[in-house]
Enzyme design. Structure first.
Site: not given
Ligand SMILES: [Zn+2]
Ligand SMILES: [Zn+2]
Length: 637
Positions: A336, A383, A385, A387, A512
């Protein structure tokens, strides 16, 4: 003979004639349906033993063996039977705890040596004897001190410790035959109710999960309401064993772990690395199509930043730290922070939002060595991932967008899934108001789009609530992969803003989210889901050229070159071995297409494909096989 008035839930009160009757007698007199399947009863909403006393005014709601609660009671009762059997067969064994778990139960024992698989049949036979004796489960209440004295006398130190920690004035004990256990209950009325169980495995487990305490021997078992269900389950278990991703991962040359490197760290062998590459490339394309931008942060960030984000306070025990030039750094357990710094690096207008930053982000998290398992629980993982930073008004649409994304991707892999919402945990940051807003946003998005969901209280991330996506694989097993978390707190801590239409600074909301989750875990699940036979588009090796004799090698080489040129992942086996052997080996490698090259194929300039399931296709040209494979890739099949 006296009379009491009781009723079945949802019915009228009825008179029952009996002196101090048990619930069992009352339910019999009330002539309820499937009486012989009742294993316990809810009395005014609380689960109780059937052998407990019914009183005037009670509302009874029978618990049937095939209900979820009935099965749990059956399974837990079976663990008591196992403990009794173990104590009879292995005198001196100390008992600890024996809860019901999904599909079965376990019990942790302390014996002079660990139990072994070979012990299980004997224990199972002894359990069958105990079941055959149809012993009642007798409940007894006693004072804390009496219970401590009793278990001290029996040499059951673990039970003594449990009672001390319970801190209750009175405790309950359950006895069947000569075995007594500390237990809250309820239990089935007698051991004869156990119809179908099987002991499955042994494992080591620390007392109370604490590595500094005694290592115990855990025996696992499964129990069901009838033999047919048990048989079906055991067949599934057999199938699951065959699909074990660690075994298949080794057989298919996908990955390995090395003691020299460290526990929970995966080394990807060429075919596994190729599989990851295909998945990652696929993911990048899917994200770009949906308006995400690529981002990338460093592996280690100053500890001060982790303090600012709350990770240091709430997540430190899962992190690793190091030092550079006397400055403390934390290795990232999440991606993050860099993304927030990117957002904050310039002035943002409402017109720029939403911003969607995507990163194949590698993270390190400390997991206890006892929970590490193949690809499913590791210490280093990557991940998919992202945001999303957006205005509060855009939040609902963004959550919906992520849910649609999950739906589209899971359809490609043939996964069904269920959604769960996890709410605020004990350890958390942020105001009550922000938590409520975030939770409402997630629930609102699911309700608005009419998606069914369950709630897990207290299971959220420390900075916000989340939606968990539980995949169901080919064997109907559930796996946690995708999550969507909603967060108003980190944007606050990092002072992220955007300029709204009113010219004023406002706080963006943050999502997230991961779609596949950890690549390691997802690949582990995929291996078991497909039993290692990946669809063509995912297969690290899509085709293998097999020659019948050395005469066919020149044409074999030409086919190999042609397919390679076309971008197909192809290998060749030109060894001077019998074709049957080469086919068997390629089948074990689960390669979708075996391209047989004999004299006819050499003469007519083509191949005869054989599929890994044993099916043969008819002779085709090199261009036709290239088309066939490319079309499957396009269709993601
Ligand atoms: Zn995050
Ligand atoms: Zn019990």
């Amino acid at each position: 003979m006296s009379t009491i008035k009781v009723k079945l839930k949802g019915k009228l009160f009825e008179e029952v004639q009996a002196d101090s009757p048990t619930h069992l007698e009352v339910l019999k007199q009330l002539k309820i349906k499937n009486f012989d399947k009742v294993v316990a009863v809810k009395v005014n909403g609380e689960s109780r033993d059937l052998l407990g006393p019914s009183r005037s005014g009670d509302e009874l709601d029978p618990i049937f063996l095939d209900s979820e609660e009935g099965l749990e009671i059956l399974r837990h009762s079976t663990s008591h039977v196992m403990a009794m059997a173990v104590k009879e067969l292995f005198p001196g064994t100390k008992v600890t705890i024996g809860p019901a778990i999904e599909n079965g139960f376990y019990y942790d024992f302390d014996y002079e040596r660990p139990f072994r698989e070979e012990d299980l049949p004997r224990i199972e036979d002894k359990m069958k004897e105990i079941v055959g004796m149809d012993l009642s489960f007798k409940r007894e209440e006693m004072s804390r001190q009496d219970a401590i004295d009793y278990f001290m006398k029996e040499g059951e130190d673990y039970k003594v410790e449990l009672i001390r920690d319970l801190g209750e004035d009175r405790v309950t004990l359950y006895t069947q035959g000569n075995f007594t256990d500390l237990c809250r209950g309820p239990h089935i009325p007698s051991t004869g109710r156990i119809k179908a169980f099987h002991l499955t495995k042994v494992a080591g487990a620390y007392w109370r999960g604490d590595e500094k305490r005694a290592m115990l021997s855990r025996i696992y078992g499964v129990a069901f309401s009838d033999r047919k269900t048990l048989k079906g389950y055991l067949q599934k278990l057999e199938e699951a064993k065959k699909r074990d991703h660690v075994k298949l991962g080794h057989q298919l040359g996908l990955f390995g772990t090395y003691e020299e490197i460290g526990a929970g760290m995966i080394v990807w062998h060429p075919r596994g690395a190729m599989l990851r590459h295909i998945l990652e490339e696929f993911e990048i394309q899917e994200h770009l199509k949906r308006g995400y931008e690529l981002a990338r942060g460093p592996q280690i960030l100053k500890t001060d930043l982790w303090k600012r984000s709350g990770h240091f306070e709430n997540y430190r025990e899962n992190m690793y730290f190091t030092e550079i030039d006397k400055q403390s750094y934390g290795i990232k357990p999440m991606n993050c922070l860099s993304h927030m710094l990117i957002y904050g690096s310039t002035i943002r207008s409402y017109r720029d939002l939403p911003k969607r930053y995507f990163e194949m982000g590698t993270v390190h998290r400390h997991e206890r060595s006892g929970v590490l398992q193949g690809l499913l629980r590791v210490r280093e993982f990557t991940q998919d991932d992202a945001h999303i930073l957006c205005t509060p008004e855009q939040l609902d649409g963004e959550i919906k967008g992520v849910l649609d994304f999950v739906r589209d991707i899971m359809a490609i892999f043939d996964f069904d899934y269920e959604l769960e919402i996890s709410t605020r945990p004990e350890k958390s940051i942020g105001s009550d108001e922000d938590w409520e807003r975030a939770t409402k946003a997630l629930i609102g998005a699911m309700k608005g789009h009419q998606l069914p969901y369950q709630v897990n209280e207290g299971d959220g991330a420390f900075y916000g609530p989340k939606i968990d996506v539980k995949l169901k694989d080919a064997l109907e097993r559930k796996w946690q992969c995708a999550t969507i978390q909603c967060d108003f707190t980190l944007p606050e801590r990092f002072n992220l803003v955007y300029i709204d239409k009113d010219g004023q600074k406002h706080r963006p909301a943050m999502i997230h989210r991961v779609i596949l989750g950890a690549m390691e875990r997802f690949i582990g699940v995929l291996i078991e889901h497909y039993a290692g036979a990946f669809p063509t588009w995912l297969s690290p090796v899509q085709a293998i050229v097999l020659t019948v004799t050395d005469r066919n090698i020149p044409h074999g080489k030409a086919v190999l070159d042609g397919l390679q040129e076309a971008g197909i992942r192809v290998e060749a086996d030109f060894r001077n071995e019998k074709l049957g052997l080469k086919v068997r080996e390629a089948q074990l490698q689960k390669i979708p297409y075996m391209l047989i090259i004999g004299d006819r194929e050499s003469r007519d300039g083509g191949v005869t494909p054989r599929l890994r399931n044993g099916k043969n296709l008819s002779f085709m040209s090199q261009f036709e096989i290239i088309d066939l494979i490319q079309e499957e890739c396009k269709q993601r099949r």
